[in-house]
Design an enzyme around this catalytic site. Structure first.
Site, short mmCIF file in Angstrom:
data_model
loop_
_atom_site.label_atom_id
_atom_site.label_comp_id
_atom_site.label_asym_id
_atom_site.label_seq_id
_atom_site.Cartn_x
_atom_site.Cartn_y
_atom_site.Cartn_z
N GLY A 230 0.84 -1.19 0.00
CA GLY A 230 0.00 0.00 0.00
C GLY A 230 0.87 1.23 0.00
N GLN B 78 2.96 9.89 1.23
CA GLN B 78 4.25 9.20 1.32
C GLN B 78 5.19 9.57 0.19
OE1 GLN B 78 2.34 5.15 2.27
NE2 GLN B 78 4.29 5.10 3.39
N CYS C 64 6.13 -0.12 7.85
CA CYS C 64 5.72 1.03 7.05
C CYS C 64 6.88 1.49 6.19
CB CYS C 64 5.24 2.17 7.95
SG CYS C 64 4.71 3.64 7.06
N LEU C 65 6.60 1.79 4.93
CA LEU C 65 7.65 2.25 4.03
C LEU C 65 8.23 3.59 4.46
CD1 LEU C 65 5.96 1.31 0.62
CD2 LEU C 65 7.67 0.01 1.90
N HIS D 58 -4.42 1.03 7.53
CA HIS D 58 -3.07 1.60 7.57
C HIS D 58 -2.95 2.77 6.60
CE1 HIS D 58 1.46 0.98 8.01
NE2 HIS D 58 1.38 1.79 6.95
N GLU D 59 -3.42 2.57 5.36
CA GLU D 59 -3.27 3.62 4.35
C GLU D 59 -4.22 4.79 4.61
OE1 GLU D 59 -0.70 3.55 2.60
OE2 GLU D 59 -0.22 1.47 3.09
N HIS E 256 -2.71 7.04 7.12
CA HIS E 256 -1.72 7.95 6.54
C HIS E 256 -2.39 9.24 6.07
CE1 HIS E 256 2.26 6.24 6.46
NE2 HIS E 256 1.86 5.11 5.92
#
Length: 216
Positions: free
Chosen positions: A74, A79, A132-133, A174-175, A178
């Site tokens: 995702g 991000q 997480c990226l 999660h997304e 963000h």
């Protein structure tokens, strides 16, 4: 400030948003911003047509390529430094049948969420490690509702409401977090925090062994 009370967005004009997106897309593969960047800590603006159709399609394609290259399952627009409520999701699922069953992790086809909101639709809660990226190098256990109902727009503008369960529901949450300026660490059981180099100790279908070993 709690995870459910996002720091308010600083609205940008349509012209400013469009110009910023074009500048980000000048990079063939824009870098993922890391924790500490302010764009990750403000609620993103609703998408309301700030981009023409071609630029929106290019943004979505770029986000998908960045997500795959990372690799991840995702990616939210903030991000890559873009404060718009847009996220992309895609997961091949778990190849190991035991993990797939324990985590309810089927394949999730490529999905675009525009202006998503979600609500939990059942009392059941799952606890698993997340990474997480934008927070490289670490993972931690996060408890999340097993099933959610998400309402969002598709790229063609059609608004849909879809139910997600298990791991796909975790990715949606999660997304969407963000887009509210929330990182998974805001919701994590911090005693479970594990460096990637140590995660092999707890890479099991469930977090039971990690609970015993780390005392959370």
């Amino acid at each position: 400030m709690t995870a459910d009370a996002p720091f308010p967005a600083v609205p940008l004009s349509q012209e400013a948003i469009a110009a910023h997106v074009r500048s980000v897309l000048d990079d063939e593969l824009p870098p993922i911003v890391a924790a500490g960047h302010p764009v990750l800590r403000r609620a993103a603006q609703d998408y309301d047509g700030q981009l023409d159709d071609a630029t929106l399609a290019r943004l979505i394609d770029t986000m998908r390529r960045v997500m795959h290259a990372a690799p991840g399952v995702g990616l939210a627009a903030p991000q890559i430094g873009i404060p718009l409520r847009i996220a992309v999701l895609e997961d091949a699922g778990a190849a190991d049948p035991e993990i797939a069953a324990a985590r309810s992790r089927p394949a999730l086809p490529f999905t675009v969420l525009i202006n998503p909101r979600y609500t939990a639709t059942a009392g059941e809660v799952d606890a698993f490690y997340e990474g997480c990226l934008s927070v490289p190098g670490y993972q931690a256990v996060v408890e999340r509702p097993h099933r959610v109902e998400a309402t969002y727009a598709r790229p063609d503008g059609r608004i849909v409401t879809t139910g997600f369960a298990g791991w796909p529901a975790r990715i949606v949450q999660h997304e969407t977090d963000h887009l509210n300026g929330t990182l998974y660490l805001d919701r994590a059981i911090l005693r479970s925090l594990t460096a990637d180099a140590e995660h092999h100790r707890w890479a099991r279908p469930t977090v039971d062994e990690a609970r015993r070993g780390l005392g959370f």
